[in-house]
Scaffold this motif. Structure first.
Motif, PDB file in Angstrom:
ATOM      1  N   GLU A   1       0.901  -1.207  -0.208  1.00 60.03           N
ATOM      2  CA  GLU A   1      -0.207   0.057   0.019  1.00 60.03           C
ATOM      3  C   GLU A   1       0.757   1.360   0.041  1.00 60.03           C
ATOM      4  O   GLU A   1       0.654   2.198  -0.591  1.00 60.03           O
ATOM      5  N   SER A   2       2.116   1.159   0.650  1.00 65.72           N
ATOM      6  CA  SER A   2       2.659   2.248   0.692  1.00 65.72           C
ATOM      7  C   SER A   2       3.734   2.577  -0.334  1.00 65.72           C
ATOM      8  O   SER A   2       4.039   3.645  -0.699  1.00 65.72           O
ATOM      9  N   ILE A   3       4.073   1.363  -1.098  1.00 61.46           N
ATOM     10  CA  ILE A   3       4.854   1.533  -2.344  1.00 61.46           C
ATOM     11  C   ILE A   3       4.006   0.591  -3.436  1.00 61.46           C
ATOM     12  O   ILE A   3       4.549  -0.380  -3.648  1.00 61.46           O
ATOM     13  N   PRO A   4       3.118   1.237  -3.840  1.00 59.24           N
ATOM     14  CA  PRO A   4       2.345   0.496  -4.811  1.00 59.24           C
ATOM     15  C   PRO A   4       2.932   0.030  -6.181  1.00 59.24           C
ATOM     16  O   PRO A   4       2.506  -0.975  -6.699  1.00 59.24           O
ATOM     17  N   PHE A   5       4.092   0.886  -6.518  1.00 62.01           N
ATOM     18  CA  PHE A   5       4.633   0.513  -7.599  1.00 62.01           C
ATOM     19  C   PHE A   5       6.001  -0.588  -7.588  1.00 62.01           C
ATOM     20  O   PHE A   5       6.831  -0.645  -8.426  1.00 62.01           O
ATOM     21  N   LEU A   6       5.918  -1.290  -6.532  1.00 62.71           N
ATOM     22  CA  LEU A   6       6.884  -2.605  -6.220  1.00 62.71           C
ATOM     23  C   LEU A   6       6.716  -3.361  -7.630  1.00 62.71           C
ATOM     24  O   LEU A   6       5.631  -3.810  -7.941  1.00 62.71           O
ATOM     25  N   ASP A   7       7.819  -3.784  -8.146  1.00 63.65           N
ATOM     26  CA  ASP A   7       7.869  -4.742  -9.180  1.00 63.65           C
ATOM     27  C   ASP A   7       7.608  -6.166  -8.709  1.00 63.65           C
ATOM     28  O   ASP A   7       6.874  -7.039  -9.280  1.00 63.65           O
ATOM     29  N   GLU A   8       8.313  -6.668  -7.707  1.00 63.67           N
ATOM     30  CA  GLU A   8       8.491  -7.911  -7.157  1.00 63.67           C
ATOM     31  C   GLU A   8       8.669  -7.953  -5.825  1.00 63.67           C
ATOM     32  O   GLU A   8       9.563  -7.191  -5.203  1.00 63.67           O
ATOM     33  N   VAL A   9       8.290  -8.967  -5.158  1.00 64.79           N
ATOM     34  CA  VAL A   9       8.805  -9.309  -3.958  1.00 64.79           C
ATOM     35  C   VAL A   9       9.118 -10.945  -3.540  1.00 64.79           C
ATOM     36  O   VAL A   9       8.425 -11.747  -4.507  1.00 64.79           O
TER      37      VAL A   9
END
Length: 238
Positions: free
Chosen positions: A202-210
């Motif tokens: 929610e805080s970093i919506p543009f994360l590509d991958e975890v």
């Protein structure tokens, strides 16, 4: 949409405890993909205490999602990437005896070393990601190595999350925005779980991958692997 890459090192740890092939690492990877994983991650270490180099070779023949190989870029790691040609090679600064990754790269001190390594890995066709601490000073120098992405080291976030989640995520949001401004792709991993993953997304919506291994495999003991992967996927659908 943030992709979930399942780290299967712990499956190999369990297999190695008995010396046979149960659980079957390759079959678990195939099942994880079938259950919704969008990538498979392995981190072979020199002592092969969990994932073996042969595992990486075997997996490369069957993984149809993104195959991510993590490791310290010694000669054997580089040869493995050259042979396997995974979708992504993630560079971690671990010494050989490290139990798990516990810090990101100092991209300032190791700038020239990383430049050479990144260039070589990219020549093999791999996307390159550098494991990095949430400190702004390391991001511009990460960019100049030529890396495609950085992977945020999230253990400090996970440790502080239950005390003050807003304070915990603040430095990650700041460096994530910096990475985006620099044109760097953004991954995240280490100690992410069903409690803290959704808030990070929610805080970093543009994360590509975890990339998640330990917590996901532990949860699978209670919930089952298929259900657990779906539970983690739902945390990312925000």
């Amino acid at each position: 949409m943030t992709k979930l890459s399942v780290n299967i090192n712990k499956i190999a740890t369990l297999r190695n405890a008995r010396g046979a092939n149960n659980p079957n690492v390759v079959q678990v990877a195939l099942d994880a993909e079938r259950f919704g994983a969008e990538g498979i991650t392995v981190h072979p270490r020199p002592d092969e205490r969990h994932i073996r180099y042969q595992d990486a070779l075997d997996l490369s023949k069957v993984v149809t999602t993104e195959f991510n190989i993590e490791g310290y870029p010694d000669q054997r790691f580089m040869e493995l990437i050259k042979t396997v040609k995974p979708a992504q090679a993630t560079l971690v600064p671990d010494p050989p005896n490290a139990i798990t990754s516990n810090s990101g790269w100092d991209t300032i001190t190791h700038q020239e070393f990383l430049k050479d390594i990144v260039a070589e890995l990219k020549s093999y066709g791999a996307r390159v990601s550098i494991f990095i601490n949430p400190e702004a000073k390391f991001f511009e120098s990460a960019k100049t190595t030529g890396t495609d992405r950085v992977e945020l080291y999230t253990e400090p976030y996970a440790v502080q999350f239950h005390k003050d989640k807003h304070a915990a995520v603040k430095p990650y949001v700041e460096v994530a925005n910096l990475a985006s401004a620099l044109g760097l792709g953004l991954n995240a991993g280490h100690d992410l779980d069903l409690h803290n993953l959704k808030f990070l997304k929610e805080s970093i919506p543009f994360l590509d991958e975890v990339s998640i291994g330990h917590a996901l495999i532990c949860d699978a003991l209670y919930y089952g692997l298929e259900n657990t992967i779906q539970m983690y996927r739902r945390q990312l659908e925000v």
